[in-house]
Design a protein around this motif. Structure first.
Motif, PDB file in Angstrom:
ATOM      1  N   LYS A  85      20.151 -24.304 -20.603  1.00 47.02           N
ATOM      2  CA  LYS A  85      19.660 -23.484 -21.421  1.00 47.02           C
ATOM      3  C   LYS A  85      19.122 -22.311 -20.123  1.00 47.02           C
ATOM      4  O   LYS A  85      18.706 -22.193 -19.215  1.00 47.02           O
ATOM      5  N   PRO A  86      19.152 -21.501 -21.259  1.00 53.50           N
ATOM      6  CA  PRO A  86      19.394 -19.868 -20.071  1.00 53.50           C
ATOM      7  C   PRO A  86      17.539 -19.804 -19.434  1.00 53.50           C
ATOM      8  O   PRO A  86      17.613 -18.982 -18.643  1.00 53.50           O
ATOM      9  N   GLU A  87      16.003 -20.117 -20.576  1.00 53.35           N
ATOM     10  CA  GLU A  87      15.438 -19.910 -19.875  1.00 53.35           C
ATOM     11  C   GLU A  87      14.552 -21.424 -19.805  1.00 53.35           C
ATOM     12  O   GLU A  87      14.770 -21.706 -21.012  1.00 53.35           O
ATOM     13  N   VAL A  88      14.237 -21.465 -19.154  1.00 50.30           N
ATOM     14  CA  VAL A  88      13.242 -23.077 -18.750  1.00 50.30           C
ATOM     15  C   VAL A  88      11.612 -21.867 -17.986  1.00 50.30           C
ATOM     16  O   VAL A  88      12.190 -21.705 -16.990  1.00 50.30           O
ATOM     17  N   SER A  89      10.775 -22.448 -18.481  1.00 47.63           N
ATOM     18  CA  SER A  89       9.508 -22.317 -17.302  1.00 47.63           C
ATOM     19  C   SER A  89       9.106 -24.330 -16.433  1.00 47.63           C
ATOM     20  O   SER A  89       9.376 -25.142 -16.845  1.00 47.63           O
ATOM     21  N   GLY A 133       8.978 -26.520 -19.278  1.00 42.87           N
ATOM     22  CA  GLY A 133       8.677 -26.369 -20.212  1.00 42.87           C
ATOM     23  C   GLY A 133       9.315 -25.288 -21.378  1.00 42.87           C
ATOM     24  O   GLY A 133      10.157 -24.646 -20.850  1.00 42.87           O
ATOM     25  N   PHE A 134       9.839 -26.054 -22.589  1.00 42.96           N
ATOM     26  CA  PHE A 134      10.706 -24.432 -22.978  1.00 42.96           C
ATOM     27  C   PHE A 134      10.536 -24.133 -24.509  1.00 42.96           C
ATOM     28  O   PHE A 134       9.640 -24.448 -25.115  1.00 42.96           O
ATOM     29  N   GLY A 135      10.350 -23.190 -24.599  1.00 46.59           N
ATOM     30  CA  GLY A 135      10.064 -21.842 -25.646  1.00 46.59           C
ATOM     31  C   GLY A 135       9.926 -21.605 -27.173  1.00 46.59           C
ATOM     32  O   GLY A 135       9.769 -21.917 -27.915  1.00 46.59           O
ATOM     33  N   ASP A 136      11.483 -22.666 -27.018  1.00 48.43           N
ATOM     34  CA  ASP A 136      12.149 -23.016 -28.893  1.00 48.43           C
ATOM     35  C   ASP A 136      11.931 -24.454 -28.387  1.00 48.43           C
ATOM     36  O   ASP A 136      12.433 -24.646 -27.749  1.00 48.43           O
ATOM     37  N   ARG A 137      11.838 -25.026 -30.432  1.00 52.34           N
ATOM     38  CA  ARG A 137      12.105 -26.254 -30.302  1.00 52.34           C
ATOM     39  C   ARG A 137      13.134 -26.530 -30.459  1.00 52.34           C
ATOM     40  O   ARG A 137      13.629 -28.103 -29.772  1.00 52.34           O
ATOM     41  N   GLY A 138      13.719 -26.074 -30.695  1.00 48.51           N
ATOM     42  CA  GLY A 138      15.684 -26.585 -30.794  1.00 48.51           C
ATOM     43  C   GLY A 138      16.247 -26.539 -28.697  1.00 48.51           C
ATOM     44  O   GLY A 138      17.543 -28.116 -29.025  1.00 48.51           O
ATOM     45  N   ASP A 139      15.838 -25.808 -28.574  1.00 50.68           N
ATOM     46  CA  ASP A 139      15.769 -25.987 -27.126  1.00 50.68           C
ATOM     47  C   ASP A 139      16.237 -27.260 -26.829  1.00 50.68           C
ATOM     48  O   ASP A 139      16.890 -28.101 -25.276  1.00 50.68           O
ATOM     49  N   ALA A 140      14.590 -27.855 -26.551  1.00 51.53           N
ATOM     50  CA  ALA A 140      14.532 -28.998 -26.277  1.00 51.53           C
ATOM     51  C   ALA A 140      15.019 -29.962 -26.809  1.00 51.53           C
ATOM     52  O   ALA A 140      15.007 -31.613 -26.429  1.00 51.53           O
ATOM     53  N   PHE A 141      15.553 -30.016 -28.606  1.00 50.42           N
ATOM     54  CA  PHE A 141      15.810 -30.774 -28.776  1.00 50.42           C
ATOM     55  C   PHE A 141      17.537 -31.560 -27.776  1.00 50.42           C
ATOM     56  O   PHE A 141      17.825 -32.194 -27.748  1.00 50.42           O
ATOM     57  N   ASP A 142      17.581 -29.670 -27.627  1.00 56.74           N
ATOM     58  CA  ASP A 142      19.157 -30.428 -27.412  1.00 56.74           C
ATOM     59  C   ASP A 142      19.167 -30.701 -26.387  1.00 56.74           C
ATOM     60  O   ASP A 142      19.574 -31.511 -25.763  1.00 56.74           O
ATOM     61  N   PHE A 143      18.689 -30.655 -25.278  1.00 53.88           N
ATOM     62  CA  PHE A 143      17.774 -31.419 -23.553  1.00 53.88           C
ATOM     63  C   PHE A 143      17.514 -32.598 -23.982  1.00 53.88           C
ATOM     64  O   PHE A 143      18.542 -33.322 -23.171  1.00 53.88           O
ATOM     65  N   TRP A 177      -2.008 -27.818 -18.482  1.00 59.01           N
ATOM     66  CA  TRP A 177      -1.268 -26.933 -17.010  1.00 59.01           C
ATOM     67  C   TRP A 177      -1.732 -25.655 -17.490  1.00 59.01           C
ATOM     68  O   TRP A 177      -2.417 -26.147 -18.940  1.00 59.01           O
ATOM     69  N   LYS A 178      -1.571 -24.728 -17.033  1.00 68.84           N
ATOM     70  CA  LYS A 178      -1.246 -23.763 -17.303  1.00 68.84           C
ATOM     71  C   LYS A 178      -0.029 -22.798 -17.610  1.00 68.84           C
ATOM     72  O   LYS A 178       0.633 -22.342 -17.073  1.00 68.84           O
ATOM     73  N   LEU A 179      -0.269 -23.310 -19.322  1.00 70.05           N
ATOM     74  CA  LEU A 179       1.131 -22.920 -19.946  1.00 70.05           C
ATOM     75  C   LEU A 179       1.164 -21.368 -19.969  1.00 70.05           C
ATOM     76  O   LEU A 179       2.498 -21.144 -20.448  1.00 70.05           O
ATOM     77  N   ASP A 180       0.472 -20.882 -19.701  1.00 66.97           N
ATOM     78  CA  ASP A 180       0.073 -18.950 -19.857  1.00 66.97           C
ATOM     79  C   ASP A 180       0.725 -18.485 -18.685  1.00 66.97           C
ATOM     80  O   ASP A 180       0.665 -16.978 -19.003  1.00 66.97           O
ATOM     81  N   ALA A 181       0.680 -19.800 -17.362  1.00 66.67           N
ATOM     82  CA  ALA A 181       1.382 -18.258 -16.697  1.00 66.67           C
ATOM     83  C   ALA A 181       2.291 -19.548 -15.552  1.00 66.67           C
ATOM     84  O   ALA A 181       1.879 -20.588 -14.995  1.00 66.67           O
ATOM     85  N   PRO A 182       3.429 -19.505 -15.417  1.00 67.96           N
ATOM     86  CA  PRO A 182       4.409 -20.220 -14.963  1.00 67.96           C
ATOM     87  C   PRO A 182       4.455 -20.418 -13.558  1.00 67.96           C
ATOM     88  O   PRO A 182       4.696 -18.977 -13.405  1.00 67.96           O
ATOM     89  N   ASP A 183       4.790 -21.092 -13.089  1.00 72.55           N
ATOM     90  CA  ASP A 183       5.176 -21.357 -11.799  1.00 72.55           C
ATOM     91  C   ASP A 183       6.259 -20.449 -11.267  1.00 72.55           C
ATOM     92  O   ASP A 183       6.689 -19.828 -10.111  1.00 72.55           O
ATOM     93  N   TRP A 184       7.810 -20.956 -12.440  1.00 70.42           N
ATOM     94  CA  TRP A 184       8.681 -20.133 -11.662  1.00 70.42           C
ATOM     95  C   TRP A 184       9.501 -19.893 -13.275  1.00 70.42           C
ATOM     96  O   TRP A 184       8.934 -21.062 -14.162  1.00 70.42           O
ATOM     97  N   THR A 185      10.831 -19.172 -13.628  1.00 70.91           N
ATOM     98  CA  THR A 185      10.946 -19.571 -14.880  1.00 70.91           C
ATOM     99  C   THR A 185      12.886 -19.214 -14.695  1.00 70.91           C
ATOM    100  O   THR A 185      13.095 -18.216 -13.533  1.00 70.91           O
ATOM    101  N   GLY A 186      13.738 -19.962 -15.045  1.00 73.12           N
ATOM    102  CA  GLY A 186      14.972 -19.439 -14.502  1.00 73.12           C
ATOM    103  C   GLY A 186      15.871 -20.766 -15.106  1.00 73.12           C
ATOM    104  O   GLY A 186      15.669 -20.485 -16.578  1.00 73.12           O
TER     105      GLY A 186
END
Length: 251
Positions: free
Chosen positions: A16-20, A111-121, A38-47
């Motif tokens: 998955k190209p992006e995860v918080s 966390g994933f921005g899209d539910r489809g990415d979370a489902f694939d994981f 959690w502070k969902l609007d301010a992730p500590d890292w993305t990658g």
């Protein structure tokens, strides 16, 4: 998978190209984890996330998007389990127990921005450990001796078998025949036996003359059975009994 004695290759289960990533507060009790804390609007890292497998062990790797440098990883030996947990208020967020090379561990939120990415994981981990369970069952069956009694269908010494092929269960019923070899036909409905002709009948000839009796023994015309008989004494006498025919002697 690689055979024994050879190095096991690492396979990629999901990318998955992006995860918080989020720092989460320590657990105060056994209550369900909520992503809203959690502070969902301010992730500590993305990658980037890569889910890999080496043999039965899976790994969740968090890597830099550009350089691919490893940020953190979480070895997963079972799923569901304590390494990957879901939250109670969303299907897009999970809790990971990451571990470093020295064996130290910590819990973080992803966390994933899209539910489809979370489902694939989620499905990638489920499919891998489903395969692990099947492999374990196959090995147990291979190591357990088969104690089920075998069915012996072979013939024992001196044993025989009889086959009845083409035998009819119906009895052969033949039509009875007269002593002369000709069957007697039954009279037609409404028919009557005609009396034998008398000696004085004009249809009979003397046996010595070589004549034959041409009189009919069966009256096949049922409509004539009800006609009035003649008043002639000779005809009346000849229709009485069969015995009169036998008692008449030639003149």
């Amino acid at each position: 998978m690689a055979t024994e004695g050879q190095a096991e290759y690492e396979s990629v289960l999901c990318v998955k190209p992006e995860v918080s990533v989020y720092r989460i507060p320590p657990r105060a009790s056994n209550r369900a984890i909520r992503a809203a804390d959690w502070k969902l609007d301010a992730p500590d890292w993305t990658g980037r996330m890569r889910v890999t497998a080496r043999g039965k062990l899976a790994s969740i790797k968090l890597e830099d998007k550009i350089t691919g440098e490893l940020f953190a990883q979480a070895p997963v030996d079972e799923y569901p389990g304590t390494t990957v947990e879901t939250v109670s208020d969303s299907s897009r967020y999970f809790v990971l127990r990451i571990q470093d090379d020295n064996g130290r561990s910590a819990f973080i939120g992803i966390g994933f921005g899209d539910r489809g990415d979370a489902f694939d994981f989620n499905v990638a981990l489920q499919d891998h450990f489903k395969w692990v369970k099947q492999e374990d069952e196959f090995k147990k069956q291979a190591q357990t001796p088969d104690t089920t009694p075998k069915l012996d269908l072979g013939f024992k010494e001196g044993q025989t078998i009889t086959l009845n092929i083409g035998q009819s269960k119906k009895k052969d019923r033949s039509r009875p025949q007269s002593s002369g070899g000709f069957g007697l036909l039954p009279p037609p409905p409404g028919g009557k036996l005609a009396p034998p002709p008398s000696k004085s009948s004009t249809h009979n000839t003397h046996p010595s003359a070589g004549g034959s009796d041409t009189g009919c023994l069966l009256d096949l015309d049922a409509s004539n059975s009800n006609s009035a008989a003649p008043s002639d004494d000779t005809t009346t006498a000849s229709s009485d009994l069969w015995g009169d025919f036998d008692s008449v002697s030639p003149k």
